[in-house]
Design a protein around this motif. Structure first.
Motif, PDB file in Angstrom:
ATOM      1  N   ALA B 103       0.833  -1.205   0.000  1.00  0.00           N
ATOM      2  CA  ALA B 103       0.000   0.000   0.000  1.00  0.00           C
ATOM      3  C   ALA B 103       0.865   1.251   0.000  1.00  0.00           C
ATOM      4  CB  ALA B 103      -0.908  -0.012   1.220  1.00  0.00           C
ATOM      5  N   PHE B 104       2.116   1.124  -0.459  1.00  0.00           N
ATOM      6  CA  PHE B 104       3.065   2.239  -0.359  1.00  0.00           C
ATOM      7  C   PHE B 104       2.546   3.532  -0.967  1.00  0.00           C
ATOM      8  CE2 PHE B 104       6.791   4.737  -1.469  1.00  0.00           C
ATOM      9  CZ  PHE B 104       7.515   4.664  -0.301  1.00  0.00           C
ATOM     10  N   VAL B 105       1.854   3.429  -2.096  1.00  0.00           N
ATOM     11  CA  VAL B 105       1.450   4.660  -2.787  1.00  0.00           C
ATOM     12  C   VAL B 105       0.186   5.279  -2.190  1.00  0.00           C
ATOM     13  CG1 VAL B 105       2.497   4.108  -4.990  1.00  0.00           C
ATOM     14  CG2 VAL B 105       0.183   3.314  -4.497  1.00  0.00           C
ATOM     15  N   ARG B 106      -0.431   4.566  -1.258  1.00  0.00           N
ATOM     16  CA  ARG B 106      -1.700   5.078  -0.747  1.00  0.00           C
ATOM     17  C   ARG B 106      -1.504   5.917   0.502  1.00  0.00           C
ATOM     18  NH1 ARG B 106      -5.445  -0.045  -0.278  1.00  0.00           N
ATOM     19  NH2 ARG B 106      -6.982   1.533   0.321  1.00  0.00           N
ATOM     20  N   VAL B 107      -2.422   6.863   0.696  1.00  0.00           N
ATOM     21  CA  VAL B 107      -2.338   7.692   1.893  1.00  0.00           C
ATOM     22  C   VAL B 107      -3.582   7.558   2.772  1.00  0.00           C
ATOM     23  CG1 VAL B 107      -0.690   9.419   1.128  1.00  0.00           C
ATOM     24  CG2 VAL B 107      -3.078   9.614   0.462  1.00  0.00           C
ATOM     25  N   ASP B 108      -4.627   6.890   2.248  1.00  0.00           N
ATOM     26  CA  ASP B 108      -5.868   6.760   3.021  1.00  0.00           C
ATOM     27  C   ASP B 108      -5.735   5.673   4.074  1.00  0.00           C
ATOM     28  OD1 ASP B 108      -5.606   5.073   0.791  1.00  0.00           O
ATOM     29  OD2 ASP B 108      -7.713   4.498   0.927  1.00  0.00           O
ATOM     30  N   LYS B 109      -5.411   6.092   5.297  1.00  0.00           N
ATOM     31  CA  LYS B 109      -5.136   5.127   6.373  1.00  0.00           C
ATOM     32  C   LYS B 109      -6.299   4.160   6.597  1.00  0.00           C
ATOM     33  CE  LYS B 109      -1.378   6.729   9.113  1.00  0.00           C
ATOM     34  NZ  LYS B 109      -1.033   8.030   9.648  1.00  0.00           N
ATOM     35  N   ASP B 110      -7.515   4.689   6.579  1.00  0.00           N
ATOM     36  CA  ASP B 110      -8.679   3.837   6.839  1.00  0.00           C
ATOM     37  C   ASP B 110      -8.830   2.793   5.754  1.00  0.00           C
ATOM     38  OD1 ASP B 110      -9.177   5.284   9.064  1.00  0.00           O
ATOM     39  OD2 ASP B 110     -10.591   6.659   8.086  1.00  0.00           O
ATOM     40  N   GLY B 111      -8.659   3.253   4.519  1.00  0.00           N
ATOM     41  CA  GLY B 111      -8.776   2.340   3.392  1.00  0.00           C
ATOM     42  C   GLY B 111      -7.735   1.233   3.477  1.00  0.00           C
ATOM     43  N   ILE B 112      -6.519   1.603   3.866  1.00  0.00           N
ATOM     44  CA  ILE B 112      -5.442   0.614   3.981  1.00  0.00           C
ATOM     45  C   ILE B 112      -5.814  -0.434   5.032  1.00  0.00           C
ATOM     46  CG2 ILE B 112      -3.037   0.276   4.668  1.00  0.00           C
ATOM     47  CD1 ILE B 112      -2.421   3.029   3.509  1.00  0.00           C
ATOM     48  N   LYS B 113      -6.333   0.071   6.139  1.00  0.00           N
ATOM     49  CA  LYS B 113      -6.711  -0.831   7.222  1.00  0.00           C
ATOM     50  C   LYS B 113      -7.808  -1.793   6.756  1.00  0.00           C
ATOM     51  CE  LYS B 113      -7.342  -0.276  12.129  1.00  0.00           C
ATOM     52  NZ  LYS B 113      -7.840   0.636  13.144  1.00  0.00           N
ATOM     53  N   ARG B 114      -8.778  -1.233   6.036  1.00  0.00           N
ATOM     54  CA  ARG B 114      -9.876  -2.061   5.538  1.00  0.00           C
ATOM     55  C   ARG B 114      -9.351  -3.129   4.590  1.00  0.00           C
ATOM     56  NH1 ARG B 114     -13.059   2.261   4.843  1.00  0.00           N
ATOM     57  NH2 ARG B 114     -12.350   2.429   2.705  1.00  0.00           N
ATOM     58  N   ASP B 115      -8.433  -2.718   3.713  1.00  0.00           N
ATOM     59  CA  ASP B 115      -7.902  -3.676   2.749  1.00  0.00           C
ATOM     60  C   ASP B 115      -7.056  -4.742   3.423  1.00  0.00           C
ATOM     61  OD1 ASP B 115      -9.101  -3.000   0.418  1.00  0.00           O
ATOM     62  OD2 ASP B 115      -7.635  -1.458  -0.118  1.00  0.00           O
ATOM     63  N   MET B 116      -6.364  -4.360   4.483  1.00  0.00           N
ATOM     64  CA  MET B 116      -5.582  -5.341   5.240  1.00  0.00           C
ATOM     65  C   MET B 116      -6.534  -6.399   5.807  1.00  0.00           C
ATOM     66  SD  MET B 116      -2.266  -5.612   6.631  1.00  0.00           S
ATOM     67  CE  MET B 116      -1.595  -4.059   7.098  1.00  0.00           C
ATOM     68  N   GLU B 117      -7.653  -5.944   6.351  1.00  0.00           N
ATOM     69  CA  GLU B 117      -8.658  -6.873   6.874  1.00  0.00           C
ATOM     70  C   GLU B 117      -9.188  -7.767   5.758  1.00  0.00           C
ATOM     71  OE1 GLU B 117      -9.490  -7.822   9.818  1.00  0.00           O
ATOM     72  OE2 GLU B 117      -7.843  -6.485  10.396  1.00  0.00           O
ATOM     73  N   ARG B 118      -9.391  -7.144   4.618  1.00  0.00           N
ATOM     74  CA  ARG B 118      -9.908  -7.896   3.475  1.00  0.00           C
ATOM     75  C   ARG B 118      -8.936  -9.009   3.078  1.00  0.00           C
ATOM     76  NH1 ARG B 118      -9.644  -5.622  -2.444  1.00  0.00           N
ATOM     77  NH2 ARG B 118     -10.517  -7.374  -3.613  1.00  0.00           N
ATOM     78  N   VAL B 119      -7.647  -8.669   3.019  1.00  0.00           N
ATOM     79  CA  VAL B 119      -6.649  -9.675   2.663  1.00  0.00           C
ATOM     80  C   VAL B 119      -6.630 -10.785   3.706  1.00  0.00           C
ATOM     81  CG1 VAL B 119      -4.171 -10.091   2.410  1.00  0.00           C
ATOM     82  CG2 VAL B 119      -5.204  -8.089   1.347  1.00  0.00           C
ATOM     83  N   PHE B 120      -6.734 -10.398   4.975  1.00  0.00           N
ATOM     84  CA  PHE B 120      -6.726 -11.411   6.027  1.00  0.00           C
ATOM     85  C   PHE B 120      -7.976 -12.290   5.975  1.00  0.00           C
ATOM     86  CE2 PHE B 120      -3.661  -8.770   8.795  1.00  0.00           C
ATOM     87  CZ  PHE B 120      -2.581  -9.492   8.308  1.00  0.00           C
ATOM     88  N   THR B 121      -9.082 -11.729   5.488  1.00  0.00           N
ATOM     89  CA  THR B 121     -10.284 -12.543   5.347  1.00  0.00           C
ATOM     90  C   THR B 121     -10.126 -13.500   4.171  1.00  0.00           C
ATOM     91  OG1 THR B 121     -11.417 -10.503   5.943  1.00  0.00           O
ATOM     92  CG2 THR B 121     -12.802 -12.404   5.394  1.00  0.00           C
TER      93      THR B 121
END
Ligand code: ATP
Ligand code: MG
Lengths: 546, 237
Positions: B103-121
């Motif tokens: 997620a290096f290029v991203r700055v939306d912290k919430d979005g990153i967190k959500r996507d991390m959860e998504r990957v873990f799911t």
């Protein structure tokens, strides 16, 4: 522990012989001869233990430890424990056998035609001054005893062993330091005992209370924790600030260490963080120094500018930073060994430019540049080492702060990714060009700062001060300290720059000791003295001792 | 308009002419597969799309904008992420750090967190090993991490280079189920595979590559029934 096979008994013999051979080598190159006069333990003015003797003992002790350490785990039964003592003794016996053989050989033929260091003095040291027959027997017994002792210490429970080893190690270290710093005569036996016991007791007490202390701190309120942090740092900060009180000579050594810390912090970013092996790092040090010299020395009249140290400093640093970027551009596409070779060339080219007759009117050529003014703060001229110490300390603190902040930044993570895999890093959205150039530029900045201070410290600079060996030294500092580790840079500089300066008698062996230290580190502790957490993980995950 | 379109792409490695005029397109929401023998130029095609290689001629357009001249790190910001061949996770970083790197290029912290959860799911195995150093993960787990890391860029177009390489059949199936799921959640996928059978079963369309050119282009269904494909890539006699 299972019954030992024959090869299990061969291993300690081999280790012992190896230890003996290393000791022999140390004696033959003359390390013992030059340092046998430097006392560690004395009694009534007589030397009981000298640095030279310690140098002979160390490899034997280390190899004995290596021999017993393999079997040390799970030595529960008495027979096992006795077996371990025997292993150690065996190892020590064979080590001293090598030395005894040398003594015998030295009696039969004149070794000095080949090895000029095989002097009667050396044989005297080896046989405890007891003559050939008796001395050899004592030497062998002594070796076995030493090996047994090492094994016995290994058997002690961790709780006791660590403080004990620390106490034992600290006594010679403290004795050597005091003798080097204050022309002292080493420790007398009571003083040595006192130092050792106090150090061991303190370590023991600290290890006992530290976990409890941590719990207590964790239970404190946030403001209480902050107060604790402040107090925790108070003592180290006070010590660092008070160091120049040790005198002019120790300050001089510390200033030199500081110059290397500053360079090390920079190279650590380039090599440790970003993984770019730069062997021409001295070029930026040279540029910083020369920029300072050209801008401030009254000898340099061609440009008609004469600045003070502080006025010239930003330009000197800027010159290095720009050079970092300019030299970085052509090597952007290079990796690993190619990069190392090309940067090595850069370093030499820069030195040759400063040396050239062609630029002599501008840069002084082989005559260098002299009459560089000292830095002045307010009305105080920083004209001696205790004062310069604070200047270099300030530089190191700033650099360390920047390095620490960078490490955890977005840029730091980009460096880390780039070090791991450039292509993938790029595919993750990391701009390789920018990231690499920033690494080179930051590294060069620190080095340039160091060079500028160096120039004003010496007040004269010559091209030969900027030899490729400086680059190698800085690299050695960060390897010994621990690649990528910021405290490691300080420890590495103290060990590789500070110690050899203190022990002047080793000056001619400096490179030999460097090599030996690096080989030793690579074999035993490749992650460095103060490893970065990540590297430690990487190097030891295989054997599970994280 | 196609999400991604390659027109007459020629890519060289020095004198080696690796891609000899490739034209393919991927529409929004599709899974398209690229199959072909070793050395056909599949990885080169993906690298050309994501900017790790630049074509000597031809155009790569993403949503109508040509991107073939852009450096790789800018193409990521336009919504193209690759899980490279051979996994290539950051070996010394742990699982979470690897994902963060994605997620290096991203700055939306919430979005990153959500996507991390998504990957873990999507990959519960990764969640269990969140703090494990990536270099010590098993091959299958590393593959999951490589895909997860690419997903962390929140791409519109996901490029997968041989996700089945070196994995046990059961794990291959699991990975492909996840790929289908990722696609159902709205990510377009361009899938390079050696395992033509399974690739053609999840994809809607496919291309068959041979020595730097596209030999066949058709629906997955048609390719599965194609005589040549059956013989050469599905190993039927
Ligand atoms: N970096 C490189 N330098 C030179 N030639 C290369 C390079 N990378 C690939 N090639 C060549 O380009 C051609 C296509 O390679 P590519 O990696 O795209 O094949 P591939 O279809 O992905 O094969 P595989 O299924 O084995 O991964 C091959 O002939 C290969 O040797
Ligand atoms: Mg490939």
């Amino acid at each position: 522990m299972n019954a030992r096979t024959r090869s299990d008994w061969m291993a300690p013999v081999k280790s012992g012989l190896m230890g003996g051979l290393i000791a022999l080598l140390i004696a033959m190159v003359g390390l013992v001869e030059v340092s046998v006069k430097r006392p560690i333990l004395t009694a009534d003015g007589r030397i009981l233990l000298s640095v030279g003797q310690l140098l002979l003992l160390l490899p034997i002790i280390l190899m004995c430890y290596k021999a017993v350490q393999v079997f040390a785990a799970g030595c529960e039964k008495v027979t096992d424990r006795l077996g371990l003592l025997a292993t150690g003794a065996l190892s020590g016996f064979f080590a001293s056998l090598v030395l005894a053989a040398l003594v015998l050989l030295g009696r039969v033929i004149n070794l000095r035609t080949v090895f000029i260091r095989a002097s009667p003095d050396l044989f005297n040291t080896l046989t405890f001054g007891l003559g050939l027959g008796g001395g050899s027997v004592v030497l062998l017994l002594f070796g076995a005893l030493l090996g047994g002792l090492v094994a016995a210490i290994t058997l002690l429970p961790d709780r006791i062993r660590r403080p004990l080893v620390l106490g034992l190690a600290l006594v010679p270290l403290a004795a050597i330091l005091t003798s080097a710093l204050f022309a002292g005569r080493g420790f007398s036996v009571p003083v040595a005992l006192l130092v050792g016991v106090v150090a061991a007791a303190l370590t023991f007490a600290w290890r006992q209370t530290q976990p409890k202390l941590q719990d207590r701190v964790a239970a404190l309120s946030p403001s209480g924790q902050r107060t604790y942090q402040v107090f925790r740092w108070l003592l180290p900060v006070a010590i660092v600030l008070a160091l120049p009180r040790l005198g002019a000579y120790p300050s001089e050594v510390l200033v030199n260490v500081g110059l290397f810390v500053l360079m090390g912090l920079g190279l650590n970013i380039v090599v440790g963080f970003a993984g770019l092996l730069d062997l021409g790092y001295v070029a930026f040090y040279a540029l910083g120094a020369y920029a300072m010299a050209v801008l401030t020395s009254p000898e340099m009249t061609w440009h008609g500018i004469h600045l003070t140290f502080w006025q010239a400093l930003p330009f000197a640093v800027l010159a290095s930073t720009s050079a970092g970027i300019i030299l970085g551009i052509p090597v952007l596409g290079m990796r690993g060994d190619y990069l190392a070779i090309v940067t090595l060339g850069f370093g030499e080219i820069i030195r040759l430019v400063f040396l050239s007759d062609w630029l002599k009117p501008f840069l002084g050529g082989s005559n260098g540049i002299t009459r560089i003014p000292k830095a002045v703060v307010g009305s105080i001229a920083l004209d001696n080492s205790p004062k310069l110490y604070y200047l270099i300390l300030a530089g190191c603190v700033v650099a360390a702060f920047v390095a620490i902040r960078l490490k955890d930044s977005r840029l730091g993570r980009a460096w880390m990714a780039m070090r791991e895999d450039e292509d993938v890093a790029q595919a993750m959205g990391i701009d390789l060009i920018k990231t690499k150039l920033l690494a080179f530029a930051t590294g060069a900045t620190f080095s340039g700062l160091s060079g500028a201070i160096f120039a004003s410290k010496l007040t004269s600079i010559y091209p030969h001060s900027f030899h490729v060996l400086v680059s190698i030294n800085v690299l050695g500092v960060i390897i010994v300290g621990g690649m990528g580790s910021i405290p490691g840079v300080v420890v590495g500089a103290l060990a590789l720059v500070g110690l050899p300066e203190l022990l002047r008698e080793f000056a001619e062996f400096r490179l030999l000791m460097y090599g030996a230290a690096l080989v030793f580190m690579m074999l035993t502790r490749p992650e460095g003295l103060v490893p970065e957490a990540r590297r430690k993980l990487e190097l030891h995950e295989a054997d599970g001792e994280v | 308009m196609a999400l991604l379109e390659l027109q007459d792409i020629h890519t060289y490695y020095g004198a080696i002419h690796a891609l000899k005029g490739i034209s393919i397109h991927v529409d929004e929401g599709e899974i398209v597969t690229l199959i072909g023998a070793n050395g056909a130029g599949k990885s080169t095609t993906l690298n050309t799309i994501c900017g790790l290689q630049h074509p000597r001629s031809g155009s790569v357009t993403l949503k109508g904008e040509s991107i073939q001249h852009l450096p790789a790190h800018e193409i990521v910001t336009r919504g193209v992420a690759q899980a490279p061949e051979g996994r290539r996770v950051f070996g010394r970083l742990n699982v979470t750090e690897n994902l963060e790197m994605g997620a290096f290029v991203r700055v939306d912290k919430d979005g990153i967190k959500r996507d991390m959860e998504r990957v873990f799911t999507l990959f519960p195995r990764l969640k269990e090993r969140a703090k494990q150093v990536a270099g010590t993960l098993s091959g299958g787990e590393q593959q999951m991490l490589a895909i997860g890391r690419a997903l962390m860029a929140s791409p519109r177009l996901l490029l997968l280079d041989e996700p089945s390489m070196g994995l046990a059949p059961i794990l291959v199936e699991a990975i492909f189920d996840t790929i289908t799921e990722i696609n159902a959640q709205g990510t377009t996928v361009l899938l390079v595979e050696q395992n033509a059978l399974i690739a053609l079963s999840v994809a809607s369309r496919g291309y068959v590559m041979e020595t730097g050119s596209i030999r066949l282009a058709d629906t997955a269904e048609a390719l599965r029934n194609n005589e040549m494909v059956r013989r050469v890539y599905l190993g039927e006699t």
